[in-house]
Design a protein around this motif. Sequence first.
Motif, short mmCIF file in Angstrom:
data_model
loop_
_atom_site.label_atom_id
_atom_site.label_comp_id
_atom_site.label_asym_id
_atom_site.label_seq_id
_atom_site.Cartn_x
_atom_site.Cartn_y
_atom_site.Cartn_z
N SER A 90 41.49 22.17 -44.75
CA SER A 90 42.47 22.67 -43.79
C SER A 90 41.97 22.52 -42.35
O SER A 90 42.76 22.23 -41.45
CB SER A 90 42.78 24.15 -44.08
OG SER A 90 41.60 24.94 -43.98
N ALA A 91 40.65 22.66 -42.13
CA ALA A 91 40.09 22.50 -40.79
C ALA A 91 40.23 21.06 -40.31
O ALA A 91 40.56 20.80 -39.16
CB ALA A 91 38.62 22.93 -40.77
N VAL A 92 39.99 20.11 -41.23
CA VAL A 92 40.13 18.70 -40.87
C VAL A 92 41.59 18.35 -40.62
O VAL A 92 41.93 17.59 -39.71
CB VAL A 92 39.54 17.80 -41.97
CG1 VAL A 92 39.78 16.32 -41.65
CG2 VAL A 92 38.05 18.06 -42.14
N THR A 93 42.49 18.91 -41.44
CA THR A 93 43.92 18.69 -41.25
C THR A 93 44.36 19.17 -39.86
O THR A 93 45.13 18.50 -39.16
CB THR A 93 44.73 19.41 -42.34
OG1 THR A 93 44.35 18.90 -43.62
CG2 THR A 93 46.22 19.19 -42.13
N ILE A 94 43.86 20.33 -39.46
CA ILE A 94 44.20 20.88 -38.14
C ILE A 94 43.68 19.96 -37.03
O ILE A 94 44.38 19.68 -36.05
CB ILE A 94 43.63 22.30 -37.98
CG1 ILE A 94 44.38 23.27 -38.90
CG2 ILE A 94 43.73 22.77 -36.53
CD1 ILE A 94 43.75 24.64 -38.97
N GLN A 95 42.46 19.47 -37.20
CA GLN A 95 41.89 18.57 -36.19
C GLN A 95 42.71 17.29 -36.06
O GLN A 95 42.98 16.82 -34.95
CB GLN A 95 40.44 18.24 -36.54
CG GLN A 95 39.48 19.40 -36.34
CD GLN A 95 38.05 19.02 -36.65
OE1 GLN A 95 37.79 18.00 -37.29
NE2 GLN A 95 37.10 19.84 -36.21
N LEU A 96 43.13 16.72 -37.20
CA LEU A 96 43.94 15.51 -37.16
C LEU A 96 45.27 15.77 -36.48
O LEU A 96 45.74 14.96 -35.66
CB LEU A 96 44.16 14.97 -38.57
CG LEU A 96 45.05 13.73 -38.69
CD1 LEU A 96 44.51 12.58 -37.85
CD2 LEU A 96 45.20 13.31 -40.15
N LYS A 97 45.90 16.90 -36.78
CA LYS A 97 47.17 17.24 -36.13
C LYS A 97 46.99 17.41 -34.62
O LYS A 97 47.84 16.98 -33.83
CB LYS A 97 47.75 18.53 -36.73
CG LYS A 97 49.15 18.88 -36.21
CD LYS A 97 49.71 20.09 -36.91
CE LYS A 97 51.17 20.33 -36.48
NZ LYS A 97 51.33 20.42 -35.01
#
Length: 314
Positions: free
Chosen positions: A33-40
Amino acid sequence: MKNLTLRHLRAAQEIMKHGTIAGAAHALRLTPSAVTIQLKQIEDDAGIILFDRTNEGLRATAAGLVFVDAAQMVGERLRQLDDEIDAIKGLRAGTLALGVVSTAKYFAPHMMATFRSLHPDIAISLAIGNRAEVITKLRNHEVDIALMGRPPRDLPLRSAVFGDHPLVMIAAPDHPLAKRRDISKEEIAKEHFLVREPGSGTRISLEIFFSEIPGRLDDLGTEMSSNETIKQAVMADLGIAFISAHTIAMELEFGKLVVLDVVGLPIRRQWFSVARTDRAISPAMAAFQEFLRTKGARCLPFFHKLYPATNEQL
């Protein structure tokens, strides 16, 4: 992209490398979820999609490829900055990422050991691959310096010769041509050859050597993926091969292979050190380039001592 951070850059690189959020998260020691947030955050800031979501995973778009390339360059520049700061401080420390084509693996470890004896505080990493793989690493800024036979023409590079690279025909000691002298090109062309993959330096040189013989390039021989496999196959008398003399020093010394006396051979090529011109030279790179200029040739196998009959041609 005013809100971009180094964490964003690393996230994009790992997503590109692994193709999944989970893989990137594992590499970064973060939650998916942290990586998903960074990509967004990156895509919102850029106003464009960097990765397409497919059934096979995440695939970089044109914008994503540009972004990851920039991330690699930023990371490389920061590493250079560390070296440059150390140099200003008067430290002799640093890092060097060295890439070599597979043929050079026969002398690269000795070369690294000799360099380390002179610069013990410079840490060297070694990447070995075929010509195409090493060029890709140069293109992606994954290596500082590459050692190869022919520098590519489609990259901004500086290159320098550090030694001769003889190419020879080899056979098993009991081959019918083993004791023959002055074998003609036409006669040797009738033999069955064991060859490297298309695009390799030795194969290109062999194709040039046989280019004047009609039809010979239509079926050059049996392809094999490595010099070691080719040497073993030649020793088993499965054919002959055209190979770098620097790969056969031990086999010649122990009589496992012989060099055939073919008219026009050995072909003498050269070894090059190659680095990109669109990046700064770190102190570690400068030290290694100077080492190659002054001592590089001494680290190459002394082929002429093992096969003096070719010495005049070399």
